[in-house]
Design a protein around this motif. Sequence first.
Motif, PDB file in Angstrom:
ATOM      1  N   SER A 111      -3.060  10.762  -4.526  1.00  0.00           N
ATOM      2  CA  SER A 111      -1.797  10.224  -4.311  1.00  0.00           C
ATOM      3  C   SER A 111      -1.333  11.039  -3.064  1.00  0.00           C
ATOM      4  N   THR A 112      -0.594  10.333  -2.325  1.00  0.00           N
ATOM      5  CA  THR A 112       0.210  10.816  -1.155  1.00  0.00           C
ATOM      6  C   THR A 112       1.156  12.131  -1.350  1.00  0.00           C
ATOM      7  N   GLU A 113       1.643  12.038  -2.442  1.00  0.00           N
ATOM      8  CA  GLU A 113       2.654  13.085  -3.037  1.00  0.00           C
ATOM      9  C   GLU A 113       1.916  14.298  -3.377  1.00  0.00           C
ATOM     10  N   ALA A 114       0.660  14.209  -4.080  1.00  0.00           N
ATOM     11  CA  ALA A 114      -0.343  15.341  -4.296  1.00  0.00           C
ATOM     12  C   ALA A 114      -0.634  15.858  -3.048  1.00  0.00           C
ATOM     13  N   THR A 169      -5.613   4.685   3.900  1.00  0.00           N
ATOM     14  CA  THR A 169      -5.469   5.708   4.567  1.00  0.00           C
ATOM     15  C   THR A 169      -6.915   6.683   5.117  1.00  0.00           C
ATOM     16  N   ARG A 170      -7.316   6.963   3.694  1.00  0.00           N
ATOM     17  CA  ARG A 170      -8.509   7.584   3.688  1.00  0.00           C
ATOM     18  C   ARG A 170      -9.792   7.021   4.276  1.00  0.00           C
ATOM     19  N   GLU A 193       0.933  -1.244   0.006  1.00  0.00           N
ATOM     20  CA  GLU A 193      -0.109  -0.089   0.013  1.00  0.00           C
ATOM     21  C   GLU A 193       0.773   1.082   0.004  1.00  0.00           C
ATOM     22  N   SER A 194       0.439   2.387  -0.500  1.00  0.00           N
ATOM     23  CA  SER A 194       1.132   3.531  -0.991  1.00  0.00           C
ATOM     24  C   SER A 194       1.760   4.108   0.395  1.00  0.00           C
ATOM     25  N   SER A 195       1.206   4.018   1.490  1.00  0.00           N
ATOM     26  CA  SER A 195       1.633   4.404   2.693  1.00  0.00           C
ATOM     27  C   SER A 195       2.857   3.760   3.371  1.00  0.00           C
ATOM     28  N   ALA A 196       3.065   2.519   2.759  1.00  0.00           N
ATOM     29  CA  ALA A 196       4.474   2.010   3.016  1.00  0.00           C
ATOM     30  C   ALA A 196       5.571   2.089   1.992  1.00  0.00           C
ATOM     31  N   LYS A 197       5.227   2.653   1.116  1.00  0.00           N
ATOM     32  CA  LYS A 197       6.288   2.633  -0.133  1.00  0.00           C
ATOM     33  C   LYS A 197       7.461   3.203   0.267  1.00  0.00           C
ATOM     34  N   TYR A 198       7.603   4.211   1.333  1.00  0.00           N
ATOM     35  CA  TYR A 198       8.660   5.166   1.782  1.00  0.00           C
ATOM     36  C   TYR A 198       9.540   4.264   2.585  1.00  0.00           C
TER      37      TYR A 198
END
Length: 316
Positions: free
Chosen positions: A229-232, A206-207, A105-110
Amino acid sequence: MRKSLMRMTLRQLQVFNAVCDTRSYSRAAEEMSLSQPAVSLQIRQLEELIGQPLFDYVSKKLYLTDAAEALKRASLDIFGRLESLDMQLSDLQGSLQGQLKLAVESSAKYFVPHLFAAFRESHPEVSLQLVVINHAQAVRRLSANRDDLLIMSQVPQDGSLEFLPFLDNPIVAVAPAGHPLCAETSLTLQDLTPWPLLIRETGSGTRQACEDYFHQKRAHFAQTLELSSTEAQREAVIAGLGLALLPRHAVRRELEGGLLRELPVRELPLMHSWCLVHPRGKYLSPVAQTFFAFVRGERARISALAARFGGRPANR
């Protein structure tokens, strides 16, 4: 078993998978370095062995029949087993080799690249195929058994999954530097509601976690802006378009650099755990087994590695 199925070749299955992926005989031929008639011949031979058509053409578009869907699942299992065999043979030679197919999931990609780098210190010949998805896509990929393992924060409670919680995922409220709320020493979620809230798209874990929490705390945001996206979200907060609740790991550098401020909300951070997940009963390749064991057995090391991502940075 039908004797005709024993006459299928791996090459035929490779061509078949290429057609499934590209939905085109000509593109599959280009991908496989074959002529289009050669691809057509391989598919025709497969259909004769199976006794059913594999593809339908509707309005010049190619669709998989039920027989093709079943063959696709079987072929993925076959090639997965062969890849596992290759890994086991490498293991017998004294080194773990192969590819880890990981969806996160995108929250873990970092954090995941750092986690895999720690794993690679002991297994340098393992490669990574990483796919970043949202929560809804993660659930679909689990059902389709498309990955070796997934990392997600809200595991469906249906009893068909094995999961290992291994690290906290703190969600915090952030504002641009200079925002009026940055001058406060203590806030509640209600104090944030007059301001625009930047939210992720439908399907984001996350939402969903934040909306459930807002409902629980009776915090209603009248104005929201949706970003994909989280970046946006992060850049929109920096630009002054509103506030956001984001994984602290995703905004660590911006908090340290002073572009963003973490707001002192008493009900936050909202804590969820990242979990390593796979379908119950799934056959794990040697690489996937070793990675799962690494995550299970190196909790202290992983926590130390995550400290620089998850610690509360000093506000500047």
